[in-house]
Scaffold this active site. Structure first.
Site, PDB file in Angstrom:
ATOM      1  N   SER A   1     -36.166 -29.549  10.804  1.00 18.69           N
ATOM      2  CA  SER A   1     -36.432 -30.121  12.118  1.00 18.69           C
ATOM      3  C   SER A   1     -36.042 -29.312  13.242  1.00 18.69           C
ATOM      4  O   SER A   1     -34.782 -28.415  13.177  1.00 18.69           O
ATOM      5  CB  SER A   1     -35.533 -31.576  12.161  1.00 18.69           C
TER       6      SER A   1
ATOM      7  N   TYR B   1     -28.183 -36.212  12.795  1.00 16.70           N
ATOM      8  CA  TYR B   1     -29.451 -35.879  12.251  1.00 16.70           C
ATOM      9  C   TYR B   1     -29.450 -34.468  12.232  1.00 16.70           C
ATOM     10  O   TYR B   1     -30.056 -33.705  10.931  1.00 16.70           O
ATOM     11  CB  TYR B   1     -30.615 -36.774  12.969  1.00 16.70           C
TER      12      TYR B   1
END
Length: 331
Positions: free
Chosen positions: A131, A157
């Protein structure tokens, strides 16, 4: 004909990828655990055309169950699987701030179990969905893959995604696993998760509600249309098939950040609705900007995104007006 294992196959990116792989004559084995973050029926709807295809096989499986569960489902030794695309993860920056342990369990432990199964089964090629969140608020822009990131992650995350990359390197070093870490940048399009900005904002606009703006509206994202992201993944798989024992990381973005207020206006234009804005403080864990340097992805994969924001939003809006799947988010 190569067989590809796709974890998270029933999700937004996963279902699009499986369709593309089947169209290109791959065999596909899909795994998904139907994480309750959003309504199960959305993923079941995504799966319908895949389940009808003769070269697609599906297993409902949670990677946290361990490598033994994977062995029972997929076998060990000669599994027949050539490559793995690991998309499965607990998603969302904001929810990870509230539930960090759930993200560590799903995204780090789940990845470790998958890697252990790959080692035991002799599956030697992995494309890992990372990501843009791993870049945090780095001052170096656009974001390059060779930046040191140990102090850049500002959400659980992001930390789990960087930890996944590090685990992949360990298995590359110890066991010869070939790895391509693909850092995704705000993917959007038909079937986008209902918690993500474009989907959430579109539903609010259609319902006549105000759009929540966190911060002053100048935060920007490198919005990347789903077809471009999937094209990058497929190019990555073909790269892994011809390159012996590699470990690489690439950005799969669009190289064109769009400010939040600009996005809202563009979405309103696509829907032919004038947005009403409601300003709120910035949310914990959110970054100011995402901006992909694509030099390496172009050189290694020939990756070149082609979809403009206006065209991508038009296609998303057409899908949204035609679909009837609920947008229930539980996280």
């Amino acid at each position: 004909m190569h067989t590809v294992l796709v974890t998270g196959c029933a999700g937004f990116i996963g279902s699009h990828l499986c369709e593309r792989l089947l169209a290109e004559n791959f065999r596909v084995i899909g795994l998904d655990n139907f994480d309750p973050f959003y309504d199960r029926s959305i993923k079941q709807h995504n799966l319908v055309p895949l389940l009808l295809h003769p070269r697609f096989t599906f297993h409902e499986l949670d990677l946290r169950a361990g490598s033994e569960a994977l062995i029972q489902a997929l076998g060990a030794g000669d599994s027949g699987i050539s490559l793995v695309v690991h998309l499965a993860a607990k998603a969302g920056v904001g929810p990870s701030v509230r539930e960090p342990l759930a993200y560590l369990s799903n995204n780090v432990l789940g990845t470790a179990h998958l890697l252990e199964w790959m080692r035991a089964a002799g599956v030697g090629r992995l494309l890992f969905a990372s990501s843009s969140s791993v870049y945090g608020n780095t001052v170096h822009r656009p974001f390059r893959e060779d930046e040191p990131l140990q102090q850049e992650c500002i959400s659980p995350y992001a930390t789990t995604k960087l930890a996944g990359e590090e685990l992949n390197y360990t298995y590359h070093h110890l066991h010869g696993l070939s790895v391509l870490n693909a850092r995704f940048f705000t993917v959007y399009g038909p079937r986008q998760r209902p918690d993500l900005a474009i989907h959430k904002f579109a539903r609010l606009l259609l319902a006549g509600g105000p759009i929540p703006v966190y911060g002053d509206g100048t935060t920007a994202r490198d919005y990347t249309y789903i077809d471009d992201t999937v094209d990058g993944i497929v190019r990555g798989l073909r790269y892994l098939l011809v390159q012996p024992r590699v470990y690489e990381t690439v950005n799969l973005g669009n190289n064109r950040p769009v400010a939040l207020l600009e996005l809202i206006q563009a979405l309103g234009h696509a829907l032919e609705i004038e947005p009403r804005l409601e300003f709120h403080p910035m949310q914990a864990g959110d970054v100011d900007l995402t901006f992909a340097d694509l030099t390496k992805a172009r050189a290694l994969l020939g990756y070149a995104p082609r979809t403009s924001l206006s065209k991508g939003l038009q296609q998303f809006v057409a899908w949204l007006r035609a679909e009837s799947v609920p947008a229930v988010v539980h996280g």
